[in-house]
Design a protein around this motif. Structure first.
Motif, short mmCIF file in Angstrom:
data_model
loop_
_atom_site.label_atom_id
_atom_site.label_comp_id
_atom_site.label_asym_id
_atom_site.label_seq_id
_atom_site.Cartn_x
_atom_site.Cartn_y
_atom_site.Cartn_z
N ARG A 123 15.02 -58.75 13.29
CA ARG A 123 15.98 -58.48 12.21
C ARG A 123 17.37 -59.05 12.50
NH1 ARG A 123 16.40 -52.38 12.35
NH2 ARG A 123 16.09 -52.81 14.57
N TYR A 124 17.54 -59.65 13.67
CA TYR A 124 18.88 -60.04 14.11
C TYR A 124 19.05 -61.56 14.13
CZ TYR A 124 18.82 -55.22 15.73
OH TYR A 124 18.71 -53.84 15.79
N PRO A 125 20.26 -62.05 13.83
CA PRO A 125 20.51 -63.49 13.95
C PRO A 125 20.55 -63.91 15.41
CG PRO A 125 22.54 -62.33 13.43
CD PRO A 125 21.44 -61.31 13.34
N PRO A 126 20.38 -65.20 15.70
CA PRO A 126 20.35 -65.67 17.10
C PRO A 126 21.55 -65.26 17.92
CG PRO A 126 19.58 -67.40 15.64
CD PRO A 126 20.09 -66.30 14.75
N SER A 127 22.73 -65.15 17.30
CA SER A 127 23.93 -64.81 18.05
C SER A 127 23.87 -63.43 18.67
CB SER A 127 25.17 -64.91 17.15
OG SER A 127 25.07 -63.99 16.06
N GLN A 128 22.89 -62.58 18.24
CA GLN A 128 22.81 -61.22 18.76
C GLN A 128 21.58 -60.97 19.62
OE1 GLN A 128 23.51 -58.15 15.79
NE2 GLN A 128 24.64 -59.58 14.49
N TRP A 129 20.76 -62.00 19.85
CA TRP A 129 19.49 -61.78 20.54
C TRP A 129 19.63 -61.18 21.93
CZ3 TRP A 129 16.68 -67.00 19.11
CH2 TRP A 129 16.26 -66.92 17.78
N CYS A 130 20.71 -61.53 22.63
CA CYS A 130 20.86 -61.05 24.00
C CYS A 130 21.91 -59.95 24.11
CB CYS A 130 21.21 -62.21 24.95
SG CYS A 130 19.88 -63.41 25.15
N ARG A 131 22.26 -59.31 23.00
CA ARG A 131 23.29 -58.27 23.04
C ARG A 131 22.80 -57.01 23.72
NH1 ARG A 131 28.31 -60.20 22.59
NH2 ARG A 131 28.31 -61.92 21.14
N SER A 132 21.52 -56.72 23.66
CA SER A 132 20.97 -55.54 24.33
C SER A 132 19.52 -55.80 24.67
CB SER A 132 21.08 -54.30 23.43
OG SER A 132 20.19 -54.39 22.34
N LEU A 133 19.00 -55.01 25.59
CA LEU A 133 17.60 -55.15 25.98
C LEU A 133 16.68 -54.85 24.80
CD1 LEU A 133 15.43 -55.58 28.12
CD2 LEU A 133 15.65 -53.15 28.74
N GLU A 134 17.07 -53.85 23.98
CA GLU A 134 16.23 -53.48 22.84
C GLU A 134 16.10 -54.64 21.85
OE1 GLU A 134 18.72 -51.69 24.06
OE2 GLU A 134 17.65 -49.96 24.88
N ILE A 135 17.23 -55.33 21.58
CA ILE A 135 17.18 -56.46 20.65
C ILE A 135 16.36 -57.59 21.24
CG2 ILE A 135 18.56 -58.24 19.49
CD1 ILE A 135 20.81 -56.21 19.24
N ALA A 136 16.56 -57.87 22.53
CA ALA A 136 15.82 -58.95 23.19
C ALA A 136 14.32 -58.70 23.13
CB ALA A 136 16.28 -59.10 24.64
N ILE A 137 13.91 -57.44 23.33
CA ILE A 137 12.49 -57.10 23.27
C ILE A 137 11.95 -57.27 21.86
CG2 ILE A 137 10.84 -55.20 23.47
CD1 ILE A 137 12.49 -54.18 25.85
N GLU A 138 12.70 -56.77 20.88
CA GLU A 138 12.25 -56.90 19.49
C GLU A 138 12.10 -58.35 19.08
OE1 GLU A 138 13.87 -55.96 14.97
OE2 GLU A 138 14.39 -54.58 16.60
N CYS A 139 13.02 -59.19 19.55
CA CYS A 139 13.01 -60.61 19.18
C CYS A 139 12.17 -61.46 20.13
CB CYS A 139 14.44 -61.13 19.11
SG CYS A 139 15.43 -60.32 17.84
N LYS A 140 11.55 -60.78 21.12
CA LYS A 140 10.64 -61.45 22.05
C LYS A 140 11.33 -62.56 22.86
CE LYS A 140 6.50 -60.47 19.29
NZ LYS A 140 7.18 -59.70 18.23
#
Length: 257
Positions: A30-47
């Motif tokens: 659900r997140y744009p590329p600029s936010q993929w590494c903002r948190s572990l949860e986002i990184a996991i969701e975005c694989k």
């Protein structure tokens, strides 16, 4: 975080003809590329947790102060727009680990304190409106603010681009919250703060874009910033230079989808 490297990694990866599309992050993220590494949860969701960990390993020493770059500008000033889109945002994209950017949308505007505080701007009322929109975006959207403002400033029509740029880079923030800020007292307070920061400049600004580094204005720094901000930020950083500055390659494990 070297978000630019991460984005480039996925652009190259999924531009490849072998990309099936079924496992590309955009289908489950659900997140744009600029936010993929903002948190572990986002990184996991975005694989992308593996890529984020690899990129994190080359981050500079956080004990060394970042280069603080403050831009005093106007939303509709052609020279400001060119500097944001051609110098400041691309440099920040590559060097955000070693530089901190502060945006002050006011420039050559004038604040009138009689009755309700009002403002007049060099490029007319539309520019005052654009300045206030960008001040509200900076206040409301935190780390997504700079990509939103870059999106606006690089568009053919800065004001018309505001809402779609917000939806693209900060989908969790409703446009109504920005509109309420602009129409209400919060927007005027934010513009007053920008006016106060601009008036406090020493030496006083004589034009925009006006750029300070680590809180100081130097003419030679401005000259270098206008021609090659990237190299100037690398030069001013006191720590071990990141790979982007040295030209050293950053090797990532190859993968395909």
């Amino acid at each position: 975080m070297k978000l630019a490297a991460l984005v480039a990694f996925f652009v190259l990866l999924c531009n490849d003809r072998r990309c099936s599309g079924s496992s590309h992050p955009k289908h489950s993220c659900r997140y744009p590329p600029s936010q993929w590494c903002r948190s572990l949860e986002i990184a996991i969701e975005c694989k992308v947790q593996k890529q984020c960990m690899e990129l994190s390993a080359v981050r500079p020493n956080e004990a060394v102060p970042q280069v603080s770059v403050t831009l005093y500008y106007e939303s509709l000033c052609p020279a400001c727009r060119a500097f944001i889109t051609q110098q400041l945002f691309p440099t920040w994209t590559m060097l955000q680990d070693i530089m901190k950017v502060t945006l002050v949308p006011y420039g050559n505007a004038k604040e009138h304190m009689s009755g309700n505080t009002t403002f007049t701007c060099q490029h007319g009322e539309p520019e005052c409106h654009g300045n206030m929109i960008e001040a509200c975006v900076l206040h409301l959207s935190d780390h997504a603010a700079f990509p939103i403002i870059f999106c606006m400033e690089s568009a053919a029509d800065v004001l018309s681009a505001a809402q779609p740029c917000l939806q693209m880079h900060a989908p969790s923030i409703p446009w109504a919250s920005v509109d309420s800020c602009v129409r209400g007292g919060l927007g005027r307070r934010l513009m007053h703060a920008s006016a106060a920061m601009t008036r406090a400049l020493s030496p006083a600004h004589t034009h925009v874009p006006w750029v300070t580094f680590n809180g100081e204005y130097k003419e030679d720094h401005e000259d270098k910033a206008m021609s090659s901000l990237f190299h100037l930020v690398c030069q001013l950083y006191k720590g071990v230079k990141p790979p982007a500055c040295t030209g050293a390659p950053v090797r990532l494990n190859r993968g395909f989808c």
